[in-house]
Design a protein around this motif. Structure first.
Motif, mmCIF file in Angstrom:
data_model
loop_
_atom_site.group_PDB
_atom_site.id
_atom_site.type_symbol
_atom_site.label_atom_id
_atom_site.label_comp_id
_atom_site.label_asym_id
_atom_site.label_seq_id
_atom_site.Cartn_x
_atom_site.Cartn_y
_atom_site.Cartn_z
ATOM 1 N N ILE A 156 67.552 130.974 14.243
ATOM 2 C CA ILE A 156 67.602 130.574 15.657
ATOM 3 C C ILE A 156 66.429 129.623 15.867
ATOM 4 O O ILE A 156 65.297 129.980 15.553
ATOM 5 C CB ILE A 156 67.433 131.790 16.600
ATOM 6 N N SER A 157 66.708 128.407 16.314
ATOM 7 C CA SER A 157 65.607 127.474 16.567
ATOM 8 C C SER A 157 65.432 127.278 18.067
ATOM 9 O O SER A 157 66.365 126.919 18.783
ATOM 10 C CB SER A 157 65.858 126.110 15.903
ATOM 11 N N THR A 158 64.217 127.604 18.515
ATOM 12 C CA THR A 158 63.894 127.472 19.947
ATOM 13 C C THR A 158 62.495 126.850 20.034
ATOM 14 O O THR A 158 61.518 127.497 20.437
ATOM 15 C CB THR A 158 63.873 128.871 20.612
ATOM 16 N N THR A 159 62.397 125.600 19.574
ATOM 17 C CA THR A 159 61.068 124.992 19.444
ATOM 18 C C THR A 159 60.702 124.126 20.637
ATOM 19 O O THR A 159 59.745 123.358 20.592
ATOM 20 C CB THR A 159 60.996 124.140 18.163
ATOM 21 N N GLY A 160 61.530 124.240 21.719
ATOM 22 C CA GLY A 160 61.140 123.543 22.940
ATOM 23 C C GLY A 160 61.555 122.077 22.947
ATOM 24 O O GLY A 160 62.057 121.550 21.958
ATOM 25 N N HIS A 161 61.306 121.432 24.112
ATOM 26 C CA HIS A 161 61.713 120.023 24.178
ATOM 27 C C HIS A 161 60.699 119.160 23.458
ATOM 28 O O HIS A 161 59.669 119.662 23.005
ATOM 29 C CB HIS A 161 61.961 119.569 25.629
ATOM 30 N N ASP A 162 61.015 117.906 23.303
ATOM 31 C CA ASP A 162 60.253 117.020 22.433
ATOM 32 C C ASP A 162 58.771 117.042 22.783
ATOM 33 O O ASP A 162 58.382 117.259 23.920
ATOM 34 C CB ASP A 162 60.795 115.575 22.571
ATOM 35 N N LYS A 169 65.398 117.457 15.340
ATOM 36 C CA LYS A 169 64.949 116.159 14.814
ATOM 37 C C LYS A 169 65.115 116.128 13.298
ATOM 38 O O LYS A 169 65.519 115.124 12.711
ATOM 39 C CB LYS A 169 63.473 115.911 15.195
ATOM 40 N N ARG A 170 64.879 117.276 12.641
ATOM 41 C CA ARG A 170 65.015 117.342 11.174
ATOM 42 C C ARG A 170 66.500 117.242 10.798
ATOM 43 O O ARG A 170 66.845 116.613 9.800
ATOM 44 C CB ARG A 170 64.423 118.641 10.649
ATOM 45 N N LEU A 171 67.385 117.846 11.622
ATOM 46 C CA LEU A 171 68.825 117.761 11.319
ATOM 47 C C LEU A 171 69.298 116.306 11.397
ATOM 48 O O LEU A 171 70.139 115.874 10.617
ATOM 49 C CB LEU A 171 69.623 118.637 12.283
ATOM 50 N N VAL A 172 68.722 115.527 12.303
ATOM 51 C CA VAL A 172 69.085 114.096 12.385
ATOM 52 C C VAL A 172 68.564 113.372 11.134
ATOM 53 O O VAL A 172 69.295 112.650 10.478
ATOM 54 C CB VAL A 172 68.507 113.453 13.673
ATOM 55 N N SER A 173 67.311 113.664 10.764
ATOM 56 C CA SER A 173 66.748 112.921 9.608
ATOM 57 C C SER A 173 67.423 113.331 8.301
ATOM 58 O O SER A 173 67.445 112.556 7.347
ATOM 59 C CB SER A 173 65.238 113.153 9.519
ATOM 60 N N GLU A 197 74.273 113.359 14.088
ATOM 61 C CA GLU A 197 74.273 111.890 14.102
ATOM 62 C C GLU A 197 73.057 111.363 14.871
ATOM 63 O O GLU A 197 72.305 110.529 14.391
ATOM 64 C CB GLU A 197 75.566 111.406 14.740
ATOM 65 N N LYS A 198 72.860 111.873 16.081
ATOM 66 C CA LYS A 198 71.672 111.471 16.860
ATOM 67 C C LYS A 198 71.432 112.513 17.949
ATOM 68 O O LYS A 198 72.289 113.370 18.194
ATOM 69 C CB LYS A 198 71.900 110.081 17.487
ATOM 70 N N LEU A 199 70.298 112.415 18.580
ATOM 71 C CA LEU A 199 69.977 113.369 19.644
ATOM 72 C C LEU A 199 70.418 112.791 20.978
ATOM 73 O O LEU A 199 70.315 111.576 21.204
ATOM 74 C CB LEU A 199 68.468 113.658 19.658
ATOM 75 N N VAL A 213 70.817 126.985 18.150
ATOM 76 C CA VAL A 213 69.729 126.338 18.893
ATOM 77 C C VAL A 213 69.817 126.783 20.351
ATOM 78 O O VAL A 213 70.906 126.824 20.931
ATOM 79 C CB VAL A 213 69.791 124.812 18.767
ATOM 80 N N GLY A 214 68.687 127.126 20.940
ATOM 81 C CA GLY A 214 68.648 127.557 22.342
ATOM 82 C C GLY A 214 67.414 127.031 23.037
ATOM 83 O O GLY A 214 66.571 126.338 22.444
ATOM 84 N N GLY A 215 67.341 127.349 24.337
ATOM 85 C CA GLY A 215 66.187 126.937 25.125
ATOM 86 C C GLY A 215 66.128 125.414 25.266
ATOM 87 O O GLY A 215 67.124 124.697 25.148
ATOM 88 N N MET A 216 64.893 124.940 25.502
ATOM 89 C CA MET A 216 64.764 123.512 25.790
ATOM 90 C C MET A 216 65.053 122.616 24.588
ATOM 91 O O MET A 216 65.326 121.424 24.747
ATOM 92 C CB MET A 216 63.370 123.217 26.352
ATOM 93 N N GLU A 217 64.984 123.179 23.378
ATOM 94 C CA GLU A 217 65.327 122.346 22.207
ATOM 95 C C GLU A 217 66.770 121.876 22.320
ATOM 96 O O GLU A 217 67.100 120.744 21.935
ATOM 97 C CB GLU A 217 65.117 123.132 20.911
ATOM 98 N N LEU A 218 67.621 122.729 22.918
ATOM 99 C CA LEU A 218 69.040 122.352 23.023
ATOM 100 C C LEU A 218 69.233 121.141 23.932
ATOM 101 O O LEU A 218 70.135 120.331 23.728
ATOM 102 C CB LEU A 218 69.839 123.546 23.536
ATOM 103 N N SER A 219 68.345 121.014 24.926
ATOM 104 C CA SER A 219 68.508 119.874 25.857
ATOM 105 C C SER A 219 68.388 118.550 25.099
ATOM 106 O O SER A 219 68.988 117.543 25.465
ATOM 107 C CB SER A 219 67.455 119.941 26.965
ATOM 108 N N GLU A 220 67.622 118.585 23.996
ATOM 109 C CA GLU A 220 67.440 117.344 23.210
ATOM 110 C C GLU A 220 68.713 117.021 22.420
ATOM 111 O O GLU A 220 69.000 115.876 22.097
ATOM 112 C CB GLU A 220 66.256 117.520 22.235
#
Ligand code: 48N
Length: 320
Positions: A228-234, A243-247, A252-254, A282-289
């Motif tokens: 579960i990744s909940t690392t907050g917004h950027d 960001k790592r999943l994109v790289s 594809e992109k955020l 993914v949850g929390g503010m990380e999902l907003s990205e």
């Protein structure tokens, strides 16, 4: 010149590691009438006679290191890893640990102090607002609040976060590794070449912050079938996993977090919490990205309930 040990009346060095279990009370010889049932009033009744039990520094070191490295060994294979001990990650961990005491859950938190952005309500003010029906989560964990109709107010955000943190840390199947960063993700390819997330790559945060000015400092790893990744917004550490999943070309992109709209943001993030790539919820503010969702600013209902939904998404994977 007499040897240093004769100069200071210190306890004799202990050769073999001491048993980690607490010594039986009758083995503990201390001044006064101490017993393991002494009250604080009894213990502090006579400062003249007062003294602490004797200890040797190596006992302190062994008490800490033996437990820490046993935990690292035990959680090297975890059932679930939660990245980020903010309000969402802690809520998810609470719900998971309570529902499935058989699951080993490791929380990896970059900061020394867990809690993320939930120690204050907003703009360094102390009160925390939660929109109903998230008051049900406050009742679940026993946090008092003032009822304001459509929302409730916790008198200090730290009361919410410290209560939730205390509940999470008391679960025997949860281990918090704070001051520890996730620096990368472990991946596996299935027969069709699809990537599944299978664990995390970690380092102590102070090491993570100095990769540019120190020679190669390799990381550690934790294997787990679901994260579960909940690392907050950027931000300096935020939105790490997406960001790592994109790289690594798994996203594809955020979408990029959008402007503030409380009513839209909290429903979207809570209901949108999901497994975005195989093996990662993914949850929390990380999902907003990821979704390009609005931000909600200083209201925390969605963080708590996104955590609840993230736990459900993980349980669904385990129940499949
Ligand atoms: O509190 P956050 O940042 O994240 P959430 O999603 O739990 O809660 C967000 C919430 O505090 C808000 O931002 C409020 C609601 N405001 C919204 C708005 O519109 O402004 O916690 C994330 C945690 C932090 O403690 C980080 O230190 C940690 O994740 N973290 C990491 N830990 C380990 N490894 C990493 N790579 C990493 N990146 C972040």
């Amino acid at each position: 010149m007499s040897p240093p040990s004769a100069m200071f009346a210190e306890p004799a060095p202990v050769s073999a590691p001491l048993p980690t279990k607490a010594p039986l009370k009758d083995q503990v010889k201390v001044a006064g009438n101490y017993s393991s049932t002494s009250t604080l009033a009894e213990v502090t009744s006579d400062w003249e006679k007062f003294t602490f039990n004797p200890i040797r520094e190596s006992q302190v070191s062994r008490a800490m290191t033996s437990r820490y490295f046993k935990d690292l060994d035990n959680y090297a294979e975890s059932d679930v890893v939660v990245i980020g001990a903010g309000s969402c990650g802690l809520s998810a961990t609470y719900m998971l640990a309570k529902a499935r005491p058989d699951l080993k859950i490791a929380i990896i938190e970059a900061n020394v102090s867990p809690g993320g952005g939930a120690w204050l309500g907003g703009q360094l003010f102390s009160a925390m607002v939660m929109r109903k029906p998230a008051d049900a989560f406050l009742r679940e964990i026993g946090v008092p609040y003032e009822d304001e109709g459509n929302f409730v107010v916790v008198k200090h955000a730290a009361l919410f976060t410290s209560t939730l943190l205390s509940k999470v840390l008391q679960f025997p199947n949860v281990k918090l590794f704070n001051a520890t960063s996730v620096e990368d993700l472990i991946t596996r390819k299935d027969a069709q070449g699809n990537i599944r997330i299978a664990g995390v790559v970690t380092n102590w945060t102070l090491v993570t912050m100095h990769h540019d000015d120190q020679s190669c400092m390799d990381p550690n790893t934790i294997n787990a079938p679901i994260i579960i990744s909940t690392t907050g917004h950027d931000g300096p550490f935020g939105a790490f996993s997406v960001k790592r999943l994109v790289s690594m070309q798994q996203l594809e992109k955020l979408g990029g977090m959008r402007g503030l709209d409380m009513n839209v943001a909290e429903d979207a993030i809570t209901k949108g919490t999901r497994e975005i790539v195989p093996g990662m919820v993914v949850g929390g503010m990380e999902l907003s990205e990821v979704d390009g969702a609005n931000r909600m600013g200083p209201t925390f209902a969605a963080m708590a309930l996104s955590g609840c939904k993230a736990a459900e998404e993980v349980l669904r994977v385990f129940d499949e």
